[in-house]
Design a protein around this motif. Structure first.
Motif, PDB file in Angstrom:
ATOM      1  N   UNK A 197       0.805  -1.221   0.000  1.00 31.48           N
ATOM      2  CA  UNK A 197       0.000   0.000   0.000  1.00 31.48           C
ATOM      3  C   UNK A 197       0.838   1.270   0.000  1.00 31.48           C
ATOM      4  N   UNK A 198       2.165   1.130   0.154  1.00 30.13           N
ATOM      5  CA  UNK A 198       3.021   2.309   0.176  1.00 30.13           C
ATOM      6  C   UNK A 198       3.274   2.863   1.559  1.00 30.13           C
ATOM      7  N   UNK A 199       3.103   2.019   2.568  1.00 28.28           N
ATOM      8  CA  UNK A 199       3.388   2.436   3.940  1.00 28.28           C
ATOM      9  C   UNK A 199       4.823   2.055   4.290  1.00 28.28           C
ATOM     10  N   UNK A 200       5.603   3.039   4.682  1.00 31.14           N
ATOM     11  CA  UNK A 200       7.002   2.822   5.039  1.00 31.14           C
ATOM     12  C   UNK A 200       7.145   2.790   6.553  1.00 31.14           C
ATOM     13  N   UNK A 201       7.976   1.878   7.020  1.00 33.91           N
ATOM     14  CA  UNK A 201       8.219   1.764   8.469  1.00 33.91           C
ATOM     15  C   UNK A 201       9.712   1.748   8.725  1.00 33.91           C
ATOM     16  N   UNK A 202      10.139   2.461   9.766  1.00 33.63           N
ATOM     17  CA  UNK A 202      11.556   2.534  10.098  1.00 33.63           C
ATOM     18  C   UNK A 202      11.779   2.287  11.586  1.00 33.63           C
ATOM     19  N   UNK A 203      12.874   1.615  11.885  1.00 40.01           N
ATOM     20  CA  UNK A 203      13.292   1.369  13.264  1.00 40.01           C
ATOM     21  C   UNK A 203      14.028   2.617  13.750  1.00 40.01           C
ATOM     22  N   UNK A 204      13.496   3.285  14.782  1.00 46.66           N
ATOM     23  CA  UNK A 204      14.091   4.551  15.221  1.00 46.66           C
ATOM     24  C   UNK A 204      15.478   4.406  15.847  1.00 46.66           C
ATOM     25  N   UNK A 205      15.905   3.191  16.124  1.00 46.08           N
ATOM     26  CA  UNK A 205      17.276   2.988  16.618  1.00 46.08           C
ATOM     27  C   UNK A 205      18.317   3.347  15.557  1.00 46.08           C
ATOM     28  N   UNK A 206      17.868   3.462  14.299  1.00 51.75           N
ATOM     29  CA  UNK A 206      18.791   3.819  13.216  1.00 51.75           C
ATOM     30  C   UNK A 206      19.348   5.232  13.430  1.00 51.75           C
ATOM     31  N   UNK A 207      18.756   6.001  14.321  1.00 54.26           N
ATOM     32  CA  UNK A 207      19.265   7.343  14.630  1.00 54.26           C
ATOM     33  C   UNK A 207      20.629   7.309  15.312  1.00 54.26           C
ATOM     34  N   UNK A 208      21.067   6.124  15.706  1.00 56.61           N
ATOM     35  CA  UNK A 208      22.393   5.993  16.295  1.00 56.61           C
ATOM     36  C   UNK A 208      23.444   5.676  15.232  1.00 56.61           C
ATOM     37  N   UNK A 209      23.000   5.353  14.029  1.00 54.45           N
ATOM     38  CA  UNK A 209      23.921   5.043  12.930  1.00 54.45           C
ATOM     39  C   UNK A 209      24.348   6.332  12.238  1.00 54.45           C
ATOM     40  N   UNK A 210      25.461   6.306  11.499  1.00 55.43           N
ATOM     41  CA  UNK A 210      25.877   7.483  10.735  1.00 55.43           C
ATOM     42  C   UNK A 210      24.791   7.920   9.757  1.00 55.43           C
ATOM     43  N   UNK A 211      24.780   9.213   9.435  1.00 54.04           N
ATOM     44  CA  UNK A 211      23.747   9.769   8.564  1.00 54.04           C
ATOM     45  C   UNK A 211      23.733   9.074   7.203  1.00 54.04           C
TER      46      UNK A 211
END
Length: 230
Positions: free
Chosen positions: A164-178
């Protein structure tokens, strides 16, 4: 070195055709066809005991590498290490400085500290990732396919895309480099056109993220370190 014993086994029977062995942070699990005898399972496991020992040791080593949310510890925020300072305050929150991460809590409780830090990472993800999705989807002329963006901490996935075009992201990725965050967003946005890992999908990924293999390798090598919470 780990010391594996048969009584550490977790056994699951199902309608599978062959026996499988899995080693995780929760222990050793055997998945066997329905009707497989306990004696056969034990014999199979014993024949793999050396491999199991090595896997258990590897899992333990990875567990020891996970970043710790403790006073004086260094944590990466978008890949930049910052020293954690936890202190009591009338209101909970996180203040990010160039070299420090000040976590204010109303009580010195580890669960409370984790909740405050988790809220901070989630807030940061909501500030950064939607803009990256907008930028990338526009570049690929896929903006019309983006229906929703959600954030969820999962144990096995950094990102997900639905039909359906819904994207989901794990917010722990904020600890990884940009650059890793950008690569993850590019990957999921490309799934808006190809919901698979076909050659056409990877060709599209390469057009906007030519170094995607480096990012994929980074997550494979370092991703487990970001799993702060159980």
């Amino acid at each position: 070195m780990s010391h594996f014993k048969l009584d550490m086994l977790k056994i699951k029977h199902s309608k599978r055709k062959s026996i499988g062995l899995y080693v995780t942070g929760q222990g050793v699990e055997v998945r066997a066809p329905i009707g497989t005898s306990k004696a056969y399972i034990q014999q199979f496991v014993l024949s793999k005991s050396t491999w199991i020992e090595k896997q258990l040791e590897s899992v333990q080593n990875k567990t020891n590498e996970v970043y710790q949310l403790r006073n004086g510890q260094a944590l990466p925020i978008l890949g930049e290490l910052k020293t954690v300072e936890i202190s009591l305050a009338p209101r909970s929150g996180v203040i990010e400085h160039q070299e420090k991460l000040c976590i204010h809590v109303t009580r010195m409780d580890q669960k409370r500290i984790e909740k405050v830090f988790a809220d901070y990472l989630l807030s940061k993800a909501k500030q950064i990732i939607p803009d990256l999705v907008s930028e990338t989807s526009a570049q690929l002329e896929l903006s019309h396919r983006v229906k929703d963006i959600k954030f969820r901490r999962t144990k096995t996935k950094w990102g997900h895309c639905t039909h359906e075009g819904r994207l989901q992201f794990n917010w722990l990725i904020m600890m990884a480099p940009m650059k890793i965050v950008r690569s993850l967003v590019c990957h999921e946005v490309c799934h808006l056109k190809y919901l698979n890992h076909s050659e056409a999908f990877w060709k599209l990924v390469r057009t906007i993220d030519p170094d995607y293999l480096l990012s994929k390798h980074w997550l494979k090598v370092h991703g487990h370190k970001l799993s702060l919470f159980e």
